[in-house]
Write a protein that holds these residues in place. Structure first.
Motif, PDB file in Angstrom:
ATOM      1  N   LYS A  44       0.827  -1.217   0.000  1.00 10.92           N
ATOM      2  CA  LYS A  44       0.000   0.000   0.000  1.00 10.92           C
ATOM      3  C   LYS A  44       0.859   1.264   0.000  1.00 10.92           C
ATOM      4  N   THR A  45       1.813   1.323   0.925  1.00 13.96           N
ATOM      5  CA  THR A  45       2.647   2.525   1.028  1.00 13.96           C
ATOM      6  C   THR A  45       3.537   2.679  -0.193  1.00 13.96           C
ATOM      7  N   THR A  46       4.075   1.585  -0.685  1.00 10.33           N
ATOM      8  CA  THR A  46       4.896   1.629  -1.906  1.00 10.33           C
ATOM      9  C   THR A  46       4.080   2.130  -3.087  1.00 10.33           C
ATOM     10  N   LEU A  47       2.816   1.706  -3.168  1.00  8.78           N
ATOM     11  CA  LEU A  47       1.941   2.175  -4.242  1.00  8.78           C
ATOM     12  C   LEU A  47       1.769   3.691  -4.175  1.00  8.78           C
ATOM     13  N   ASP A  71       5.189   4.662   8.265  1.00  9.94           N
ATOM     14  CA  ASP A  71       4.626   4.823   6.919  1.00  9.94           C
ATOM     15  C   ASP A  71       4.403   6.295   6.586  1.00  9.94           C
ATOM     16  N   ALA A  72       3.878   7.061   7.554  1.00 10.88           N
ATOM     17  CA  ALA A  72       3.683   8.491   7.313  1.00 10.88           C
ATOM     18  C   ALA A  72       5.018   9.185   7.080  1.00 10.88           C
ATOM     19  N   ILE A 119      -6.888   6.892   2.297  1.00  9.37           N
ATOM     20  CA  ILE A 119      -6.869   6.379   3.660  1.00  9.37           C
ATOM     21  C   ILE A 119      -6.234   4.997   3.597  1.00  9.37           C
ATOM     22  N   GLU A 120      -5.003   4.904   4.110  1.00 11.52           N
ATOM     23  CA  GLU A 120      -4.332   3.605   4.119  1.00 11.52           C
ATOM     24  C   GLU A 120      -4.705   2.898   5.415  1.00 11.52           C
ATOM     25  N   LYS A 200       5.331  -1.811  -9.196  1.00 13.53           N
ATOM     26  CA  LYS A 200       5.955  -0.513  -8.914  1.00 13.53           C
ATOM     27  C   LYS A 200       6.975  -0.131  -9.979  1.00 13.53           C
ATOM     28  N   ASP A 201       7.458  -1.126 -10.730  1.00  9.49           N
ATOM     29  CA  ASP A 201       8.445  -0.860 -11.780  1.00  9.49           C
ATOM     30  C   ASP A 201       7.797  -0.663 -13.148  1.00  9.49           C
TER      31      ASP A 201
END
Length: 228
Positions: A44-47, A71-72, A119-120, A200-201
């Protein structure tokens, strides 16, 4: 003579009322809200880090985790406005938690520059499916390493999905992941759920997702799912 009174109000009705208030706040501030749900480590955070590379896609983020601001902090290093909610022992975000963090988000000038609010949610394939956060769209991430059998194992989560993102798609051949299995299982739960493969790539896959969200926002899309 005894009298029986039927009580039909949902146990989570207080959350539902707060979620309805949140919809009004989102609309007032012209925010299209995307609720990201998944198990821990699905990306999620990587996205969000990857989507921030598009200059025409401005967003801010509310992060949910049991502990830490990691994460934030990751997102802030990328120049993304992000506020962390630490839930302690709670395995999900609730509408009042989102309402409580919104004022600090709004104090930052980047909030008004953002068209989208992500909203993660807390990493969990069960509890977040029961709590309405007033979002326009519910997105569930399923990473390839988790396996293609999760849809029917965790039906409540995938029942609330408007979109399912298969993340880490570049690893499909290594894990024998079958997208068709996911599609078939989803059809047994809810017809017409959008499925997209994301890496992600792969800038093309991310661009397609970015444009998809922009199209939903232009249409004024709002999920029809009722949280139970």
């Amino acid at each position: 003579m005894e009298k029986v009174i039927a009580i039909k109000e949902r146990v989570l009705s207080a959350n539902d009322r707060k979620a309805q208030e949140l919809r009004g706040i989102y609309d007032t501030h012209n925010k299209f809200v995307i609720n990201l749900m998944s198990s821990p480590g699905s990306g999620k955070t990587t996205l969000l880090e990857s989507l921030s590379k598009f200059d025409d896609f401005k967003f801010c983020v509310i992060e949910g985790d049991l502990e830490t601001n990691r994460d934030a902090d990751r997102l802030e290093k990328q120049g993304i406005l992000a506020k962390q909610i630490t839930t302690g022992e709670a395995c999900h975000l609730e509408a009042n938690m989102v309402a409580n963090i919104l004022p600090s988000l709004m104090q930052d000038s980047r909030f008004n520059q953002s068209d989208f609010l992500f909203i993660e949610n807390v990493g969990n394939l069960v509890c977040p499916a029961s709590y309405d956060l007033g979002a326009n769209v519910n997105v569930v991430l399923l990473s390839v390493p988790e396996g293609d059998d999760k849809v029917l194992k965790y039906p409540s989560m995938f029942l609330c999905a408007d979109v399912v993102l298969i993340t880490k798609a570049e690893m499909k051949e290594y894990f024998g992941f079958k997208t068709e299995q996911v599609k078939s299982d989803l059809e047994t739960l809810r017809h017409g759920v959008e499925i997209m493969e994301i890496s992600k790539d792969s800038k093309e896959s991310l661009k397609k997702l970015k444009e998809y969200f922009q199209t939903l926002a232009l249409r004024g899309y709002r999920t029809e799912h009722i949280f139970k």
